[in-house]
Design a protein around this motif. Structure first.
Motif, PDB file in Angstrom:
ATOM      1  N   MET A  15       0.805  -1.217   0.000  1.00  0.00           N
ATOM      2  CA  MET A  15       0.000   0.000   0.000  1.00  0.00           C
ATOM      3  C   MET A  15       0.840   1.270   0.000  1.00  0.00           C
ATOM      4  O   MET A  15       0.362   2.342   0.361  1.00  0.00           O
ATOM      5  CB  MET A  15      -0.975   0.018   1.189  1.00  0.00           C
ATOM      6  N   ARG A  16       2.077   1.171  -0.446  1.00  0.00           N
ATOM      7  CA  ARG A  16       2.929   2.352  -0.536  1.00  0.00           C
ATOM      8  C   ARG A  16       2.732   3.014  -1.900  1.00  0.00           C
ATOM      9  O   ARG A  16       2.750   2.316  -2.922  1.00  0.00           O
ATOM     10  CB  ARG A  16       4.396   1.971  -0.340  1.00  0.00           C
ATOM     11  N   PRO A  17       2.579   4.332  -1.953  1.00  0.00           N
ATOM     12  CA  PRO A  17       2.343   5.015  -3.235  1.00  0.00           C
ATOM     13  C   PRO A  17       3.545   4.930  -4.159  1.00  0.00           C
ATOM     14  O   PRO A  17       4.704   5.089  -3.738  1.00  0.00           O
ATOM     15  CB  PRO A  17       2.058   6.466  -2.826  1.00  0.00           C
ATOM     16  N   LEU A  18       3.274   4.667  -5.429  1.00  0.00           N
ATOM     17  CA  LEU A  18       4.275   4.681  -6.484  1.00  0.00           C
ATOM     18  C   LEU A  18       3.737   5.520  -7.642  1.00  0.00           C
ATOM     19  O   LEU A  18       2.525   5.547  -7.890  1.00  0.00           O
ATOM     20  CB  LEU A  18       4.598   3.266  -6.967  1.00  0.00           C
ATOM     21  N   TYR A  19       4.637   6.181  -8.354  1.00  0.00           N
ATOM     22  CA  TYR A  19       4.235   7.078  -9.429  1.00  0.00           C
ATOM     23  C   TYR A  19       5.052   6.760 -10.677  1.00  0.00           C
ATOM     24  O   TYR A  19       6.276   6.922 -10.693  1.00  0.00           O
ATOM     25  CB  TYR A  19       4.432   8.532  -9.012  1.00  0.00           C
ATOM     26  N   ASP A  20       4.365   6.283 -11.721  1.00  0.00           N
ATOM     27  CA  ASP A  20       4.995   6.007 -13.008  1.00  0.00           C
ATOM     28  C   ASP A  20       4.892   7.260 -13.866  1.00  0.00           C
ATOM     29  O   ASP A  20       3.791   7.709 -14.198  1.00  0.00           O
ATOM     30  CB  ASP A  20       4.302   4.838 -13.706  1.00  0.00           C
ATOM     31  N   VAL A  21       6.027   7.820 -14.230  1.00  0.00           N
ATOM     32  CA  VAL A  21       6.085   9.086 -14.969  1.00  0.00           C
ATOM     33  C   VAL A  21       6.668   8.833 -16.347  1.00  0.00           C
ATOM     34  O   VAL A  21       7.719   8.197 -16.479  1.00  0.00           O
ATOM     35  CB  VAL A  21       6.929  10.133 -14.218  1.00  0.00           C
ATOM     36  N   ILE A  22       5.965   9.304 -17.375  1.00  0.00           N
ATOM     37  CA  ILE A  22       6.415   9.177 -18.753  1.00  0.00           C
ATOM     38  C   ILE A  22       7.142  10.459 -19.153  1.00  0.00           C
ATOM     39  O   ILE A  22       6.608  11.555 -19.016  1.00  0.00           O
ATOM     40  CB  ILE A  22       5.232   8.934 -19.709  1.00  0.00           C
ATOM     41  N   GLY A  23       8.366  10.315 -19.653  1.00  0.00           N
ATOM     42  CA  GLY A  23       9.143  11.463 -20.074  1.00  0.00           C
ATOM     43  C   GLY A  23       8.839  11.861 -21.504  1.00  0.00           C
ATOM     44  O   GLY A  23       8.086  11.200 -22.217  1.00  0.00           O
ATOM     45  N   LEU A  24       9.444  12.955 -21.947  1.00  0.00           N
ATOM     46  CA  LEU A  24       9.220  13.459 -23.296  1.00  0.00           C
ATOM     47  C   LEU A  24       9.791  12.528 -24.350  1.00  0.00           C
ATOM     48  O   LEU A  24       9.363  12.572 -25.512  1.00  0.00           O
ATOM     49  CB  LEU A  24       9.828  14.856 -23.442  1.00  0.00           C
ATOM     50  N   ASP A  25      10.768  11.691 -24.003  1.00  0.00           N
ATOM     51  CA  ASP A  25      11.350  10.771 -24.971  1.00  0.00           C
ATOM     52  C   ASP A  25      10.675   9.412 -24.953  1.00  0.00           C
ATOM     53  O   ASP A  25      11.122   8.479 -25.609  1.00  0.00           O
ATOM     54  CB  ASP A  25      12.854  10.618 -24.723  1.00  0.00           C
ATOM     55  N   GLY A  26       9.584   9.269 -24.178  1.00  0.00           N
ATOM     56  CA  GLY A  26       8.838   8.022 -24.157  1.00  0.00           C
ATOM     57  C   GLY A  26       9.272   7.046 -23.096  1.00  0.00           C
ATOM     58  O   GLY A  26       8.617   6.007 -22.922  1.00  0.00           O
ATOM     59  N   THR A  27      10.355   7.307 -22.380  1.00  0.00           N
ATOM     60  CA  THR A  27      10.788   6.395 -21.326  1.00  0.00           C
ATOM     61  C   THR A  27       9.975   6.632 -20.065  1.00  0.00           C
ATOM     62  O   THR A  27       9.394   7.702 -19.870  1.00  0.00           O
ATOM     63  CB  THR A  27      12.282   6.593 -21.025  1.00  0.00           C
ATOM     64  N   MET A  28       9.942   5.636 -19.208  1.00  0.00           N
ATOM     65  CA  MET A  28       9.151   5.721 -17.984  1.00  0.00           C
ATOM     66  C   MET A  28      10.037   5.477 -16.773  1.00  0.00           C
ATOM     67  O   MET A  28      10.909   4.587 -16.792  1.00  0.00           O
ATOM     68  CB  MET A  28       8.005   4.696 -18.012  1.00  0.00           C
ATOM     69  N   ARG A  29       9.814   6.248 -15.736  1.00  0.00           N
ATOM     70  CA  ARG A  29      10.493   6.078 -14.458  1.00  0.00           C
ATOM     71  C   ARG A  29       9.446   5.913 -13.363  1.00  0.00           C
ATOM     72  O   ARG A  29       8.363   6.501 -13.441  1.00  0.00           O
ATOM     73  CB  ARG A  29      11.368   7.293 -14.125  1.00  0.00           C
ATOM     74  N   ASP A  46     -11.130   7.376  -1.718  1.00  0.00           N
ATOM     75  CA  ASP A  46     -10.258   6.314  -1.239  1.00  0.00           C
ATOM     76  C   ASP A  46      -9.056   6.833  -0.466  1.00  0.00           C
ATOM     77  O   ASP A  46      -8.270   6.045   0.068  1.00  0.00           O
ATOM     78  CB  ASP A  46      -9.789   5.443  -2.401  1.00  0.00           C
ATOM     79  N   GLY A  47      -8.880   8.144  -0.394  1.00  0.00           N
ATOM     80  CA  GLY A  47      -7.757   8.712   0.340  1.00  0.00           C
ATOM     81  C   GLY A  47      -6.458   8.708  -0.420  1.00  0.00           C
ATOM     82  O   GLY A  47      -5.443   9.206   0.083  1.00  0.00           O
ATOM     83  N   PHE A  48      -6.442   8.152  -1.628  1.00  0.00           N
ATOM     84  CA  PHE A  48      -5.211   8.075  -2.410  1.00  0.00           C
ATOM     85  C   PHE A  48      -5.277   8.940  -3.659  1.00  0.00           C
ATOM     86  O   PHE A  48      -4.352   9.674  -3.965  1.00  0.00           O
ATOM     87  CB  PHE A  48      -4.935   6.619  -2.795  1.00  0.00           C
ATOM     88  N   GLN A  49      -6.379   8.882  -4.391  1.00  0.00           N
ATOM     89  CA  GLN A  49      -6.554   9.662  -5.602  1.00  0.00           C
ATOM     90  C   GLN A  49      -7.685  10.666  -5.417  1.00  0.00           C
ATOM     91  O   GLN A  49      -8.745  10.323  -4.881  1.00  0.00           O
ATOM     92  CB  GLN A  49      -6.879   8.759  -6.798  1.00  0.00           C
ATOM     93  N   GLY A  50      -7.463  11.904  -5.863  1.00  0.00           N
ATOM     94  CA  GLY A  50      -8.496  12.920  -5.804  1.00  0.00           C
ATOM     95  C   GLY A  50      -9.566  12.683  -6.857  1.00  0.00           C
ATOM     96  O   GLY A  50      -9.308  12.083  -7.910  1.00  0.00           O
ATOM     97  N   GLN A  96       9.816  11.115  -3.283  1.00  0.00           N
ATOM     98  CA  GLN A  96      10.334  11.866  -4.418  1.00  0.00           C
ATOM     99  C   GLN A  96       9.269  12.718  -5.099  1.00  0.00           C
ATOM    100  O   GLN A  96       9.605  13.599  -5.893  1.00  0.00           O
ATOM    101  CB  GLN A  96      10.933  10.899  -5.452  1.00  0.00           C
ATOM    102  N   VAL A  97       7.995  12.454  -4.844  1.00  0.00           N
ATOM    103  CA  VAL A  97       6.902  13.145  -5.519  1.00  0.00           C
ATOM    104  C   VAL A  97       5.976  13.762  -4.484  1.00  0.00           C
ATOM    105  O   VAL A  97       5.565  13.097  -3.524  1.00  0.00           O
ATOM    106  CB  VAL A  97       6.113  12.180  -6.431  1.00  0.00           C
ATOM    107  N   TRP A  98       5.684  15.022  -4.683  1.00  0.00           N
ATOM    108  CA  TRP A  98       4.664  15.698  -3.871  1.00  0.00           C
ATOM    109  C   TRP A  98       3.322  15.521  -4.570  1.00  0.00           C
ATOM    110  O   TRP A  98       3.097  16.041  -5.650  1.00  0.00           O
ATOM    111  CB  TRP A  98       5.028  17.171  -3.716  1.00  0.00           C
ATOM    112  N   HIS A  99       2.444  14.772  -3.952  1.00  0.00           N
ATOM    113  CA  HIS A  99       1.126  14.480  -4.509  1.00  0.00           C
ATOM    114  C   HIS A  99       0.099  15.329  -3.766  1.00  0.00           C
ATOM    115  O   HIS A  99      -0.212  15.091  -2.611  1.00  0.00           O
ATOM    116  CB  HIS A  99       0.810  12.981  -4.345  1.00  0.00           C
ATOM    117  N   LEU A 100      -0.427  16.334  -4.469  1.00  0.00           N
ATOM    118  CA  LEU A 100      -1.444  17.224  -3.903  1.00  0.00           C
ATOM    119  C   LEU A 100      -2.808  16.754  -4.389  1.00  0.00           C
ATOM    120  O   LEU A 100      -3.074  16.746  -5.591  1.00  0.00           O
ATOM    121  CB  LEU A 100      -1.174  18.666  -4.324  1.00  0.00           C
ATOM    122  N   ARG A 101      -3.678  16.360  -3.470  1.00  0.00           N
ATOM    123  CA  ARG A 101      -4.977  15.784  -3.812  1.00  0.00           C
ATOM    124  C   ARG A 101      -6.114  16.764  -3.550  1.00  0.00           C
ATOM    125  O   ARG A 101      -6.046  17.589  -2.655  1.00  0.00           O
ATOM    126  CB  ARG A 101      -5.242  14.514  -3.002  1.00  0.00           C
ATOM    127  N   GLY A 102      -7.161  16.588  -4.339  1.00  0.00           N
ATOM    128  CA  GLY A 102      -8.415  17.262  -4.063  1.00  0.00           C
ATOM    129  C   GLY A 102      -9.286  16.371  -3.198  1.00  0.00           C
ATOM    130  O   GLY A 102      -8.795  15.431  -2.561  1.00  0.00           O
TER     131      GLY A 102
END
Length: 438
Positions: free
Chosen positions: A177-191, A207-211, A197-203
């Motif tokens: 249940m630990r948050p992970l964030y898959d980010v797609i870069g401009l060259d198509g690669t994913m990290r 579920d308390g995880f996604q706004g 490492q990520v500040w997640h600001l929710r509305g």
């Protein structure tokens, strides 16, 4: 090796010099932005082939058949106005990092902290604080979530805050249940990034995880507003003339039908022919088959959609420029107060708490550091009201003379007495030599 934040660090030779690389080759060099944000000519850009881009680009179904996406939704005046009002309210109020003393008697601006300058002036190399916070507010209001990469140095010092586009990030949780964030870069690669490492600001969230995504929830109200506006536009495009049936005696062949249709469109269609009388021959008749805007109550429907969309965003219609006959100049102050208390204040509190737990360490929070929206910038009224309020504070012993001058952006008075509180003489035990806490 591993740095103090627990991240693995590599040392590689690049261009005749040694650089530190986080996580794996291609990670931030010297604490700067990651390489996958840079376009690669040797690699085909596959970013837009990812499923979440397709979800962002495709439209959400609405009963009216209108395509409701983030791009089309902000073309609705009410949606744009609500986002603008909320975004400006989040950005124009100064956000300062403060530190409270151990005894709780003083609170000072923590200007020596690296985060103070980042949030108050320039969070990254291309945005101002106003632009950064306004953008985050728009992301939260439209998509329910805002994501920011926390770019730190090897020693853990915060260097910059890099915002991600909403469709650039896929948030998920692992088996623990630990948050992970898959980010797609401009060259198509994913990290994949972790929570630190990520500040997640929710509305608002279920579920308390996604706004919650307001555009998806309010798609019917937004779609109806789009359809009503388009129908009225089409009505004016045709010169506010009703559609109907042009009936003639006898049978028309294909050539006659096309010629008659072109003649009617040229002679009586469009704005330039508005009010032009229609002259018919061959005992022709015109039968009206459509409703007027009055019959369809288009004006009433558009007014209702303004209120419906405003209710989804929690914004008073008068703040979006909607002129209600019940609103008067005398009640404008109460509308502004309600807007601050019911619309902006909860969002300020949510932003402050999210910034505290995501940008500050536990040690810094225990040391008294906290974020504070200085909302006094929105409380200033007319010149007479401002004068009366400041005089009441100064003469009532709540502010010194120099503190009152600071509220008016005036230089302090060099007289030492101007730094002391004016305690009213009719208060029992009052003294006029009370020093102001610095």
């Amino acid at each position: 090796m591993v740095d103090q934040t627990g991240r693995r660090v590599y040392r590689r030779r690049r261009a005749r010099r040694w650089v530190w690389i986080y996580g794996s080759p291609g990670w931030p060099e010297g604490g700067r932005i990651m390489s996958f944000f840079v376009r690669s000519r040797a690699r085909r850009n596959q970013a837009f082939d990812e499923p979440f881009w397709k979800d962002l680009a495709t439209w959400l179904p609405s009963i009216t058949g209108k395509a409701v996406t983030m791009r089309t939704a902000i073309q609705v005046a009410t949606v744009f106005a609500c986002c603008r009002v909320i975004g400006n309210g989040m950005a124009q109020v100064p956000l300062k990092l403060r530190r409270e003393s151990a005894d709780g008697r003083s609170r000072i601006a923590a200007k020596d902290h690296p985060l103070y300058k980042l949030m108050a002036l320039r969070p990254n190399s291309w945005q101002t604080s106003f632009e950064f916070r306004q953008m985050l507010a728009w992301h939260v209001e439209l998509c329910g979530n805002a994501y920011v990469f926390k770019n730190r140095s090897v020693t853990g010092k915060m260097l910059e805050l890099i915002p991600f586009a909403p469709g650039q990030v896929v948030a998920r949780r692992d088996e623990y249940m630990r948050p992970l964030y898959d980010v797609i870069g401009l060259d198509g690669t994913m990290r994949t990034f972790t929570q630190d490492q990520v500040w997640h600001l929710r509305g608002p969230s279920v579920d308390g995880f996604q706004g919650l995504e307001v555009i998806g929830i309010a798609r019917e109200a937004i779609g109806l507003a789009m359809a009503t506006e388009e129908s009225v536009a089409q009505l004016h495009k045709n010169g506010i003339r009703n559609s109907g049936v042009y009936s003639v005696e006898g049978t028309l062949d294909k050539t006659q039908h096309e010629a008659l249709s072109a003649w009617v469109s040229q002679q009586f269609g469009g704005l330039k022919n508005t009010g032009k009388p229609m002259i018919l021959d061959r005992a022709a008749k015109f039968l009206n088959t459509s409703m007027t805007s009055v019959d369809a109550q288009s004006h009433e429907t558009r007014r209702m959609q303004v209120e419906q969309i405003c209710s989804f965003f929690g914004v008073a219609p008068i703040k979006t420029g909607f002129a209600d006959k019940t609103a008067t100049f005398a009640s404008a102050e109460e509308f502004n107060r309600a807007h601050r208390e019911d619309c902006l204040a909860p969002r300020w509190e949510a932003f402050e708490q999210s910034a505290a737990i995501n940008l500050l360490t536990d040690a810094e929070i225990e040391a008294g550091y906290y974020w504070d929206f200085v909302e006094e910038g929105l409380l200033r009224g007319s010149a007479t009201q401002t004068k009366d309020v400041i005089l009441g504070y100064v003469n009532g012993g709540l502010l010194s003379t120099n503190e009152g001058r600071a509220l008016l952006d005036r230089n302090p008075d060099p007289d030492p007495a101007s730094d002391r509180l004016r305690v009213p003489a009719n208060i029992v035990g009052a003294t006029a030599t009370v020093d102001v806490q610095k």
